[in-house]
Structures are given as C-alpha cells and as structure tokens.
Write a protein that holds these residues in place. Structure first.
Motif, PDB file in Angstrom:
ATOM      1  N   VAL A 200       0.842  -1.199   0.000  1.00  0.00           N
ATOM      2  CA  VAL A 200       0.000   0.000   0.000  1.00  0.00           C
ATOM      3  C   VAL A 200       0.877   1.249   0.000  1.00  0.00           C
ATOM      4  N   LEU A 201       1.944   1.207   0.793  1.00  0.00           N
ATOM      5  CA  LEU A 201       2.844   2.361   0.862  1.00  0.00           C
ATOM      6  C   LEU A 201       3.582   2.567  -0.465  1.00  0.00           C
ATOM      7  N   ILE A 202       3.917   1.462  -1.120  1.00  0.00           N
ATOM      8  CA  ILE A 202       4.566   1.552  -2.432  1.00  0.00           C
ATOM      9  C   ILE A 202       3.588   2.154  -3.447  1.00  0.00           C
ATOM     10  N   ASP A 206       3.934   5.507  -5.676  1.00  0.00           N
ATOM     11  CA  ASP A 206       3.746   5.437  -7.140  1.00  0.00           C
ATOM     12  C   ASP A 206       2.721   6.460  -7.606  1.00  0.00           C
ATOM     13  N   TRP A 207       1.594   6.488  -6.879  1.00  0.00           N
ATOM     14  CA  TRP A 207       0.510   7.398  -7.250  1.00  0.00           C
ATOM     15  C   TRP A 207       0.974   8.854  -7.172  1.00  0.00           C
ATOM     16  N   LEU A 208       1.706   9.175  -6.102  1.00  0.00           N
ATOM     17  CA  LEU A 208       2.202  10.545  -5.938  1.00  0.00           C
ATOM     18  C   LEU A 208       3.173  10.906  -7.064  1.00  0.00           C
ATOM     19  N   ASP A 209       3.959   9.920  -7.510  1.00  0.00           N
ATOM     20  CA  ASP A 209       4.866  10.162  -8.630  1.00  0.00           C
ATOM     21  C   ASP A 209       4.081  10.509  -9.893  1.00  0.00           C
ATOM     22  N   GLU A 210       2.904   9.879 -10.015  1.00  0.00           N
ATOM     23  CA  GLU A 210       2.093  10.134 -11.214  1.00  0.00           C
ATOM     24  C   GLU A 210       1.426  11.496 -11.154  1.00  0.00           C
TER      25      GLU A 210
ATOM     26  N   GLN B  97       4.115   4.874  11.948  1.00  0.00           N
ATOM     27  CA  GLN B  97       3.719   3.896  10.957  1.00  0.00           C
ATOM     28  C   GLN B  97       4.772   2.826  10.689  1.00  0.00           C
ATOM     29  N   VAL B  98       4.294   1.596  10.626  1.00  0.00           N
ATOM     30  CA  VAL B  98       5.158   0.450  10.392  1.00  0.00           C
ATOM     31  C   VAL B  98       4.733  -0.203   9.080  1.00  0.00           C
ATOM     32  N   ALA B  99       5.676  -0.370   8.153  1.00  0.00           N
ATOM     33  CA  ALA B  99       5.360  -1.028   6.879  1.00  0.00           C
ATOM     34  C   ALA B  99       5.429  -2.540   7.088  1.00  0.00           C
ATOM     35  N   VAL B 100       4.303  -3.217   6.867  1.00  0.00           N
ATOM     36  CA  VAL B 100       4.240  -4.654   7.104  1.00  0.00           C
ATOM     37  C   VAL B 100       4.563  -5.414   5.809  1.00  0.00           C
ATOM     38  N   TYR B 101       5.600  -6.271   5.861  1.00  0.00           N
ATOM     39  CA  TYR B 101       6.012  -7.024   4.678  1.00  0.00           C
ATOM     40  C   TYR B 101       5.926  -8.526   4.940  1.00  0.00           C
ATOM     41  N   ARG B 102       5.813  -9.311   3.863  1.00  0.00           N
ATOM     42  CA  ARG B 102       5.865 -10.766   4.015  1.00  0.00           C
ATOM     43  C   ARG B 102       7.322 -11.186   3.928  1.00  0.00           C
ATOM     44  N   PRO B 103       7.744 -12.080   4.828  1.00  0.00           N
ATOM     45  CA  PRO B 103       9.175 -12.434   4.891  1.00  0.00           C
ATOM     46  C   PRO B 103       9.744 -12.907   3.553  1.00  0.00           C
ATOM     47  N   GLY B 104       8.912 -13.549   2.712  1.00  0.00           N
ATOM     48  CA  GLY B 104       9.438 -14.032   1.437  1.00  0.00           C
ATOM     49  C   GLY B 104       9.497 -12.963   0.358  1.00  0.00           C
ATOM     50  N   ASP B 105       8.862 -11.812   0.622  1.00  0.00           N
ATOM     51  CA  ASP B 105       8.687 -10.808  -0.429  1.00  0.00           C
ATOM     52  C   ASP B 105       9.722  -9.698  -0.324  1.00  0.00           C
ATOM     53  N   MET B 106      10.967 -10.023  -0.619  1.00  0.00           N
ATOM     54  CA  MET B 106      12.040  -9.034  -0.510  1.00  0.00           C
ATOM     55  C   MET B 106      11.957  -7.992  -1.622  1.00  0.00           C
ATOM     56  N   GLU B 107      11.254  -8.345  -2.708  1.00  0.00           N
ATOM     57  CA  GLU B 107      11.133  -7.382  -3.817  1.00  0.00           C
ATOM     58  C   GLU B 107      10.387  -6.135  -3.362  1.00  0.00           C
ATOM     59  N   SER B 108       9.290  -6.345  -2.591  1.00  0.00           N
ATOM     60  CA  SER B 108       8.531  -5.204  -2.086  1.00  0.00           C
ATOM     61  C   SER B 108       9.367  -4.381  -1.120  1.00  0.00           C
ATOM     62  N   GLU B 114      13.815   1.721  -1.656  1.00  0.00           N
ATOM     63  CA  GLU B 114      14.286   2.535  -2.772  1.00  0.00           C
ATOM     64  C   GLU B 114      13.516   3.865  -2.827  1.00  0.00           C
ATOM     65  N   LEU B 115      12.171   3.763  -2.828  1.00  0.00           N
ATOM     66  CA  LEU B 115      11.336   4.963  -2.937  1.00  0.00           C
ATOM     67  C   LEU B 115      11.453   5.845  -1.690  1.00  0.00           C
ATOM     68  N   SER B 116      11.473   5.200  -0.530  1.00  0.00           N
ATOM     69  CA  SER B 116      11.534   5.976   0.718  1.00  0.00           C
ATOM     70  C   SER B 116      12.850   6.726   0.821  1.00  0.00           C
ATOM     71  N   LEU B 117      13.921   6.046   0.421  1.00  0.00           N
ATOM     72  CA  LEU B 117      15.234   6.657   0.485  1.00  0.00           C
ATOM     73  C   LEU B 117      15.325   7.838  -0.477  1.00  0.00           C
ATOM     74  N   ARG B 118      14.804   7.636  -1.669  1.00  0.00           N
ATOM     75  CA  ARG B 118      14.784   8.715  -2.650  1.00  0.00           C
ATOM     76  C   ARG B 118      14.064   9.936  -2.078  1.00  0.00           C
ATOM     77  N   ASP B 119      12.878   9.701  -1.461  1.00  0.00           N
ATOM     78  CA  ASP B 119      12.097  10.815  -0.918  1.00  0.00           C
ATOM     79  C   ASP B 119      12.782  11.481   0.276  1.00  0.00           C
ATOM     80  N   THR B 120      13.381  10.647   1.127  1.00  0.00           N
ATOM     81  CA  THR B 120      14.078  11.207   2.295  1.00  0.00           C
ATOM     82  C   THR B 120      15.242  12.091   1.856  1.00  0.00           C
TER      83      THR B 120
END
Lengths: 213, 129
Positions: A200-202, A206-210, B97-108, B114-120
């Motif tokens: 959801v955060l991703i 993405d949406w904000l980029d658009e 806020q805590v971003a909840v991820y699935r342990p197998g989903d390293m792509e997310s 990547e995006l958070s770092l860019r914005d920060t």
C-alpha cells in the motif's frame, strides 16, 4: 499561533502544575504557546508586564486555588479585556467567590491527572479550535483519490485516530512538509493506520509520482 | 564538521529473514551513496550521527525497540518495518507507521526502501537549499 497565559499563585507547589500543563499542551495543541507571568524578563513593573501578557493572550488559564489576591486581580483584568478564561482549582467549588462561581471550573483535586489534562484540552480546543480538524477533510479527499486511482479498497482511519496521529507526529517535532507532494503523502499516511501493508505504501508513492512528480 | 555523505543507522533482529534483509538494505543505501551503519557492528553513538534510522521491529526485539526509542527521542527520521501486525504497538510508533512485509517478499521491501530513500534524500536536499 495562539497565546495562552497562565494565571496562578507564584508559589513553588504550583511550578510542577505549570510545567505539566505547558509540556502537555506543547504535545496536544502544538499551535499554542503557553506562558506565565515570570517567563519573560522585561524592564517594566511586574503589573504592567502581566497586563501586557493578558492583553496579548487569546485564552487565559486561571488557577483560583487558595483565593490568591493577585490571581483574582489578574482574573478581573482578563474579564475586563473580554478574554476567554478557563478556570481551574484544587479547592471545592464553593470556596470560589460568588462572582466567579457561576463559571465552570475544572477541579483537578478530584480528577485523575490524565482526565484533568483531557478536560483542559477540550476547554482550550473550544476556544482556539482543534488545530488538526481542518486537515481531515483534505486528507480524506486525497485518500479517496489515491484509492480510486490505484483501485485499492481501503478503509480510512477514523477522524479521531487521524487527529491523534497528527498530534503524535507534532509531539515528536515533525511538521507538515512544505512541498505539495510530501504534504499529500504525510496526510494520506495518517489515514492508513499504524501498520499498513508495504504494498500500500509503495502504491501511494507510485501514485504521488504520477500526480505530483 | 560538515559531513557530505549521509549515514543511516540500521537495527535488525536476528532471524531467518535477517541476512537477506541486510543485503537488500545495504545495496539500496549504497546505490544512493548513503553509508550503512548496522547496529551490531557499530556503537549506539553512531545513531546520533545518523541522518536516517531503519529498523525491523518484528517480534519486538528488545535491542531494536530500545534503539528505535533512542532514535525517536533524537527526532531522527524513522523507517519502520515488521513482518507482522502488533496489537500493542507503543503509541508513539503508531503515528510513525510500520510497513508490514511478508518475509518471502524481498522485492517489495527493496522497492519500498528505494522509494523511501529517494524521498528522504530529496527532502534533505530541499531543506539544505
């Protein structure tokens, strides 16, 4: 920014009360500044200084405990200047002089500290307004646009939760970002609850980029 | 002394996901020219020099929670991850806020980092300008 002036006896036992109120309000109502008569050192007679403080105040908190003459003089001044006054006391209400007994008091001797601070928040909010109330509607609008654009079905956090989240962020020193994009992200995230899925955060970024690159 | 290269302090709990998470975070940071300081091979003092704190609070590991608390007190920008939701998240972390991820989903995780770092970094640059 609203000014709040605190009238209370200058006695050591009130210092902690003052510091508690001041640090609490810095968190709960960050748009308010809290001052007491001895906070500024000026080259003026004390009474003139206090009169200036009251004149500049948007709201006054007055502690009538012990029927202190200075407090009542300043309270009279505040009434004459038509300032909204929040009365607090640790005495029985019957102890208050008849002239002010008609007003509502927050009696902190009979309340748990949290309940007292909560009542104080409510009373001050009714005067200066909730600083975050106006941000909920635009946040919700952005939230709905995001959900529609990304075709995600999410339930926004309740207004109360949104305001609590904003207050906590302000309390930790964060402020609404300057840029439109960061501001939108900040607001929408306050509606996503404490633990959103990373996807959801991703999608939000993405949406904000658009819409606001 | 003015430091050009930004630094990130990272606190991760031991666990099956740790090695992969560590690699993902290190790679993302290095791609953005941010120096990674992992809590297990640096001292807590490094936290005070960090421009960003990244923490995985899965399982509420007490070392990680302690470091998050220090970061919060210092007003550092926080990036929080967790593999599961909490029922008793401390109040101040709820707001962050805590971003909840699935342990197998390293792509997310990679994409989010990547995006958070860019914005920060973008925000940091605009503050400096």
């Amino acid at each position: 920014m609203a000014n709040c002036f605190v009238i209370m006896p200058f006695r050591p036992e009130f210092n902690f009360l003052y510091l508690t109120i001041k640090s609490h309000l810095a968190r709960s109502l960050p748009e308010i500044t809290v001052e007491r008569g001895d906070d500024r050192v000026l080259t003026k007679p004390i009474l003139e200084k206090i009169a200036d403080f009251i004149r500049q105040a948007d709201v006054v908190i007055a502690d009538s405990t012990g029927r202190n003459p200075n407090v009542f003089y300043e309270l009279g001044l505040a009434h004459a200047l038509e300032k909204p006054v929040v009365l607090i006391t640790s005495d029985a209400i019957e102890e208050a002089p008849t002239d002010i007994r008609a007003f509502e008091f927050i009696s902190y001797a009979q309340l748990q500290p949290e309940a007292f601070l909560n009542k104080l928040d409510k009373a001050l909010q009714s005067v200066v307004g909730n600083p975050f109330a106006g941000m909920h509607a635009p946040a919700l609008d952005l939230f709905r646009r995001f959900c529609a654009a990304k075709k995600v079905n999410l339930v926004p956090a309740a207004q109360q939760e949104f305001e609590a989240s904003m207050a906590a962020m302000y309390g930790s020193g964060q402020r609404l970002p300057e840029s439109e994009r960061s501001r939108a992200e900040f607001l929408v995230r306050r509606l996503l609850g404490a633990e959103p899925q990373i996807e959801v955060l991703i999608a939000l970024k993405d949406w904000l980029d658009e819409v606001a690159p | 002394m003015f430091r050009e290269q930004p630094q990130a302090f990272i606190a991760l709990p031991q666990g099956p996901a740790e090695p992969e998470l560590r690699t993902v975070i290190r790679e993302t940071l290095e791609r953005h020219d941010v120096r990674p300081l992992f809590s297990d091979d640096t001292s807590l003092a490094a936290l005070s020099n960090a421009d960003l704190v990244i923490a995985d609070i899965t399982g509420a590991n007490r070392n990680v929670m302690f470091e998050v608390g220090v970061a919060l007190g210092m007003g550092k920008p926080l990036l929080l991850l967790s593999q599961e939701r909490f029922t008793d998240l401390p109040f101040d972390l709820r707001a962050h806020q805590v971003a909840v991820y699935r342990p197998g989903d390293m792509e997310s995780v990679r994409k989010f980092m990547e995006l958070s770092l860019r914005d920060t970094l973008r925000e940091r640059a605009s503050l400096k300008a």
